[in-house]
Write a protein that holds these residues in place. Structure first.
Motif, PDB file in Angstrom:
ATOM      1  N   PHE A 250       0.534  -1.504  -0.218  1.00 41.25           N
ATOM      2  CA  PHE A 250      -0.101  -0.044  -0.192  1.00 41.25           C
ATOM      3  C   PHE A 250       1.121   1.481  -0.065  1.00 41.25           C
ATOM      4  O   PHE A 250       0.077   2.194  -0.573  1.00 41.25           O
ATOM      5  N   VAL A 251       2.659   1.243   0.715  1.00 43.38           N
ATOM      6  CA  VAL A 251       3.025   1.996   0.415  1.00 43.38           C
ATOM      7  C   VAL A 251       3.509   2.490  -0.670  1.00 43.38           C
ATOM      8  O   VAL A 251       3.855   3.260  -1.284  1.00 43.38           O
ATOM      9  N   GLN A 252       3.510   1.473  -2.179  1.00 43.78           N
ATOM     10  CA  GLN A 252       3.887   1.290  -2.908  1.00 43.78           C
ATOM     11  C   GLN A 252       3.069   2.111  -3.550  1.00 43.78           C
ATOM     12  O   GLN A 252       2.592   3.343  -4.437  1.00 43.78           O
ATOM     13  N   ILE A 253       1.351   1.838  -3.424  1.00 43.04           N
ATOM     14  CA  ILE A 253       0.726   2.878  -4.152  1.00 43.04           C
ATOM     15  C   ILE A 253       0.406   3.576  -3.573  1.00 43.04           C
ATOM     16  O   ILE A 253       0.226   4.929  -5.238  1.00 43.04           O
ATOM     17  N   VAL A 254       0.870   4.651  -2.534  1.00 48.37           N
ATOM     18  CA  VAL A 254       0.767   6.558  -2.937  1.00 48.37           C
ATOM     19  C   VAL A 254       2.051   6.734  -3.118  1.00 48.37           C
ATOM     20  O   VAL A 254       2.171   7.692  -3.630  1.00 48.37           O
ATOM     21  N   LEU A 255       3.544   6.071  -3.548  1.00 50.25           N
ATOM     22  CA  LEU A 255       4.712   6.982  -3.631  1.00 50.25           C
ATOM     23  C   LEU A 255       4.238   6.855  -5.163  1.00 50.25           C
ATOM     24  O   LEU A 255       4.877   7.153  -5.811  1.00 50.25           O
ATOM     25  N   LEU A 256       3.412   6.048  -5.915  1.00 54.49           N
ATOM     26  CA  LEU A 256       3.163   5.597  -7.491  1.00 54.49           C
ATOM     27  C   LEU A 256       2.467   6.492  -7.494  1.00 54.49           C
ATOM     28  O   LEU A 256       3.402   7.928  -8.238  1.00 54.49           O
ATOM     29  N   TRP A 257       1.735   6.931  -6.982  1.00 61.82           N
ATOM     30  CA  TRP A 257       0.686   7.959  -7.421  1.00 61.82           C
ATOM     31  C   TRP A 257       1.580   9.248  -7.116  1.00 61.82           C
ATOM     32  O   TRP A 257       1.315  10.577  -7.583  1.00 61.82           O
ATOM     33  N   PHE A 258       2.176  10.048  -6.166  1.00 60.34           N
ATOM     34  CA  PHE A 258       3.248  10.923  -5.822  1.00 60.34           C
ATOM     35  C   PHE A 258       3.627  11.025  -6.257  1.00 60.34           C
ATOM     36  O   PHE A 258       4.315  12.015  -6.761  1.00 60.34           O
ATOM     37  N   SER A 259       5.261  10.235  -7.253  1.00 55.95           N
ATOM     38  CA  SER A 259       6.416  10.314  -8.190  1.00 55.95           C
ATOM     39  C   SER A 259       5.522  11.131  -8.706  1.00 55.95           C
ATOM     40  O   SER A 259       5.904  11.985  -9.680  1.00 55.95           O
ATOM     41  N   ALA A 260       4.208  10.628  -9.336  1.00 56.50           N
ATOM     42  CA  ALA A 260       3.484  10.707 -11.414  1.00 56.50           C
ATOM     43  C   ALA A 260       3.322  12.239 -10.839  1.00 56.50           C
ATOM     44  O   ALA A 260       2.874  12.487 -12.137  1.00 56.50           O
ATOM     45  N   ASN A 261       2.788  12.974  -9.629  1.00 56.84           N
ATOM     46  CA  ASN A 261       1.741  13.839  -9.573  1.00 56.84           C
ATOM     47  C   ASN A 261       2.462  14.892  -9.712  1.00 56.84           C
ATOM     48  O   ASN A 261       2.158  15.938  -9.462  1.00 56.84           O
ATOM     49  N   LEU A 262       3.779  14.871  -8.847  1.00 55.40           N
ATOM     50  CA  LEU A 262       4.231  15.806  -8.275  1.00 55.40           C
ATOM     51  C   LEU A 262       5.491  16.207  -9.070  1.00 55.40           C
ATOM     52  O   LEU A 262       7.073  16.344  -9.236  1.00 55.40           O
TER      53      LEU A 262
ATOM     54  N   ILE B 221     -11.107  -0.354   0.515  1.00 52.62           N
ATOM     55  CA  ILE B 221     -10.966   0.687   1.102  1.00 52.62           C
ATOM     56  C   ILE B 221      -9.651   1.992   0.868  1.00 52.62           C
ATOM     57  O   ILE B 221      -8.959   2.581   1.426  1.00 52.62           O
ATOM     58  N   LYS B 222      -8.973   0.850   1.530  1.00 59.74           N
ATOM     59  CA  LYS B 222      -7.327   0.493   1.698  1.00 59.74           C
ATOM     60  C   LYS B 222      -6.809   0.795  -0.041  1.00 59.74           C
ATOM     61  O   LYS B 222      -5.473   1.819   0.465  1.00 59.74           O
ATOM     62  N   VAL B 223      -7.320   0.255  -0.652  1.00 59.16           N
ATOM     63  CA  VAL B 223      -6.588   0.566  -2.214  1.00 59.16           C
ATOM     64  C   VAL B 223      -7.002   1.821  -2.087  1.00 59.16           C
ATOM     65  O   VAL B 223      -5.970   2.937  -3.084  1.00 59.16           O
ATOM     66  N   ALA B 224      -8.719   2.739  -2.566  1.00 56.41           N
ATOM     67  CA  ALA B 224      -8.206   3.957  -2.887  1.00 56.41           C
ATOM     68  C   ALA B 224      -7.777   4.799  -1.771  1.00 56.41           C
ATOM     69  O   ALA B 224      -7.471   5.856  -2.363  1.00 56.41           O
ATOM     70  N   ALA B 225      -7.856   4.686  -0.307  1.00 52.70           N
ATOM     71  CA  ALA B 225      -7.135   5.521   0.757  1.00 52.70           C
ATOM     72  C   ALA B 225      -5.563   5.895   0.390  1.00 52.70           C
ATOM     73  O   ALA B 225      -5.232   7.029   0.138  1.00 52.70           O
ATOM     74  N   SER B 226      -4.795   5.087  -0.718  1.00 54.96           N
ATOM     75  CA  SER B 226      -3.864   5.242  -0.758  1.00 54.96           C
ATOM     76  C   SER B 226      -3.114   5.644  -2.284  1.00 54.96           C
ATOM     77  O   SER B 226      -2.071   6.535  -2.354  1.00 54.96           O
ATOM     78  N   THR B 227      -4.284   5.538  -2.943  1.00 52.70           N
ATOM     79  CA  THR B 227      -4.281   6.440  -3.705  1.00 52.70           C
ATOM     80  C   THR B 227      -4.631   7.680  -3.945  1.00 52.70           C
ATOM     81  O   THR B 227      -4.166   8.753  -4.516  1.00 52.70           O
ATOM     82  N   LEU B 228      -5.900   8.302  -2.964  1.00 55.04           N
ATOM     83  CA  LEU B 228      -6.361   9.181  -2.576  1.00 55.04           C
ATOM     84  C   LEU B 228      -4.992  10.404  -2.172  1.00 55.04           C
ATOM     85  O   LEU B 228      -4.864  11.293  -2.007  1.00 55.04           O
ATOM     86  N   LEU B 229      -4.813   9.358  -1.088  1.00 52.31           N
ATOM     87  CA  LEU B 229      -2.836   9.996  -0.021  1.00 52.31           C
ATOM     88  C   LEU B 229      -2.008  10.412  -1.063  1.00 52.31           C
ATOM     89  O   LEU B 229      -1.894  11.489  -1.445  1.00 52.31           O
ATOM     90  N   GLY B 230      -1.517   9.897  -1.775  1.00 51.80           N
ATOM     91  CA  GLY B 230      -0.339   9.882  -2.846  1.00 51.80           C
ATOM     92  C   GLY B 230      -0.516  10.793  -3.714  1.00 51.80           C
ATOM     93  O   GLY B 230      -0.330  11.891  -3.773  1.00 51.80           O
ATOM     94  N   LEU B 231      -1.617  10.472  -4.788  1.00 57.61           N
ATOM     95  CA  LEU B 231      -2.189  11.845  -6.071  1.00 57.61           C
ATOM     96  C   LEU B 231      -3.279  12.796  -5.201  1.00 57.61           C
ATOM     97  O   LEU B 231      -2.067  14.089  -5.809  1.00 57.61           O
ATOM     98  N   GLY B 232      -3.191  13.077  -4.502  1.00 53.45           N
ATOM     99  CA  GLY B 232      -4.623  14.262  -4.019  1.00 53.45           C
ATOM    100  C   GLY B 232      -2.338  15.317  -3.252  1.00 53.45           C
ATOM    101  O   GLY B 232      -2.456  16.105  -3.138  1.00 53.45           O
TER     102      GLY B 232
END
Length: 529
Positions: A90-102, A300-311
């Motif tokens: 789930f940390v990987q999901i956060v980092l993927l979206w975080f890197s792709a949108n920073l 809910i964990k997948v969605a929350a991880s995506t929302l955290l990283g992307l948002g």
């Protein structure tokens, strides 16, 4: 033409021939125990494909020798997945979206708050933040379908839009992904050219960004995930430096022009939905990157991880963009640089650091590659969804085609295409909210009890006809056109407030959402699917 562990077909392939027997998870040919590390899940020749033997053979060889992902749009069965996901996944999901949108393309959206909509710094930051989070919520929802279904996002669209209408969504998504590829490469090229003082042309900078994107997307999901795991590190460090250098020039005392008037209200609303459009544009590709995650991943964990990283990443960039935009209103050097390009404004903001500032600009330019890779990956999958003849060509070949298309377009139209595509992509973003609405209603209203049979992903006769979704989708577009406020067109309803207000997002979603349930009920009653 052959399929692995399936049957041979000697006749000319057609769309009808997609109606073939579908394997159950328990009957997967040569199923193997997947290792726990999600990034090490490799098919090793077990993927059900329609490629000619020679192409499939090369696919398997490339996968074994170089780690090139052989799988395209084929469903990932549970036998090919790890038994469960861990916290690190789930940390990987956060980092993927975080890197792709920073990345700087999101910074460019923040610039528009003060420079185009005339909002004060504080108000622009608040509106941009809430708009960005609202858009990220739609993508967070769509990202959950990857682990649940094992299908790519536009394959899941078949369960709402039907076999043929879903191809419209595929085409629209390809335009978005290839369009953002063009924009990303052009911004990177402009930035590298500005740093080089003109000694490097925009074309050379664009090609550099495109080639790096090609290499990572070509290898597929494994290298893609590894790259995104670390890509944010140099970006976040340079952004801290940018804030430290440029922050004193942010115009904290700026106020919204015409505060309290209808014009100001219209500008706030328009900037809100513009801020929402960027993270929402990931909706049609959101689950493409998580099909190897196990089915028992909590949604809910997948969605929350995506929302955290992307948002979080998108909000950071929008806030910095707002700050730079407010400064450009009072600092002549920044205003002159912005007249050249958004990239030139960033270079100017870092100019007090001299050569080190140029180095920081190069880091930010290359950071756009992290945003470009996921789009390139999804665009290649889109080609395979257009029809059988497209599907027989391996995913990695379509990656090359995608990169060539947007690189050639970026280089040939570098003086005009950037602005044209930025405006056009804003229009294309309207359809994502309509499709997201359709998917949500299909799940909560019509699939609440019966669920989904994911084995039917490639069997047209077992998917919805798609008439209800298509009609609701088209009517939603009418609402979007009537209420849009864009550079090239202002709808008659949008003209009623201030100088224009962009209500295309909420109106198109509302019209689509109101029409779909009764139409879908009639479709089920008459066609039984």
């Amino acid at each position: 033409m052959s399929t692995t562990g399936a049957h041979a077909v000697s006749t000319t392939p057609t769309e009808k021939s997609f109606e073939e027997s579908h394997p159950k998870d328990s009957g997967h040919p040569r199923a193997h125990a997947a290792p726990h590390d999600l990034l090490d899940v490799m098919e090793q020749g077990t993927v059900q494909v329609d490629e000619p033997k020679i192409l499939h053979g090369w696919n398997v060889k490339l996968e074994k020798l170089l780690g090139v992902e052989a799988r395209g749009i084929e469903r990932v069965l549970e036998a090919d997945k790890p038994p469960k996901a861990t916290f690190a996944d789930f940390v990987q999901i956060v980092l993927l979206w975080f890197s792709a949108n920073l990345t700087l393309n999101n910074l460019a959206i923040g610039l528009l708050g003060p420079l185009v909509f005339g909002l004060g710094l504080t108000e622009a930051m608040c509106v941009g933040t809430f708009g960005t989070i609202a858009g990220a919520m739609g993508t967070a929802y769509q990202s959950t379908w990857g682990p649940v279904s094992g299908n790519r996002t536009m394959v899941v669209a078949r369960y709402t839009m039907g076999w043929w209408p879903s191809k419209i969504c595929v085409l629209l998504n390809m335009v978005i992904m290839l369009g953002y590829g063009l924009v990303d490469c052009l911004i990177a090229g402009q930035l590298l050219s500005a740093v080089a003082g003109g000694s490097m042309t925009v074309i050379v900078g664009t090609i550099i960004a495109a080639v790096i994107s090609l290499v990572v997307a070509l290898f597929g999901i494994k290298l893609f995930h590894v790259y995104e795991r670390y890509a944010f590190l140099p970006q976040i460090l340079v952004l801290f430096i940018l804030i430290g250098v440029a922050g004193p020039y942010f115009n904290a005392g700026s106020t919204t022009a015409g505060l309290g008037t209808s014009v100001a209200v219209a500008d706030r609303v328009s900037f809100f939905f513009l801020s929402a459009s960027a993270p929402l544009a990931w909706c049609p590709a959101a689950s493409d990157y998580f099909v190897y995650f196990p089915k028992n991943c909590a949604r809910i964990k997948v969605a929350a991880s995506t929302l955290l990283g992307l948002g979080l990443s998108s909000v950071i960039m929008v806030l910095i963009g707002v700050g730079l935009g407010s400064g450009a209103l009072v600092k002549t050097e920044w205003a002159d640089a912005y007249d050249v390009s958004a990239g030139a404004l960033v270079v100017e903001a870092l100019s007090p650091l001299g050569a080190f500032g140029n180095f920081c600009s190069v880091v930010l330019a290359l950071g756009l590659i992290a945003n470009n890779i996921p789009g390139t990956y999804s665009a290649a999958l889109g080609f395979q969804l257009l029809g059988r003849w497209f599907r027989v060509i391996p995913r990695w070949i379509w990656v090359i085609v995608s990169v060539v298309i947007y690189t050639v377009c970026a280089c040939a139209g570098r003086n005009n295409l950037f602005n044209i595509f930025e405006d056009f992509l804003a229009l294309m973003g309207y359809w994502t909210i309509m499709w997201c609405t359709l998917t949500l209603e299909e799940e909560l209203i019509f699939r609440r009890k019966i669920g989904y049979n994911w084995d039917d992903w490639n069997v047209p006769s077992r998917l919805p006809i798609g008439i209800a979704a298509l009609i609701a989708f088209c009517i939603g577009w009418v609402g979007a056109v009537l209420c849009m406020y864009q550079v090239y067109f202002t709808g008659p309803i949008a003209k009623l407030v201030g100088d224009g207000i962009d209500l295309g997002f909420p109106v198109s979603a509302a019209w689509t959402g109101l029409l779909y349930p009764p139409l879908r009920y009639l479709e089920l009653k008459h066609f039984k699917r």
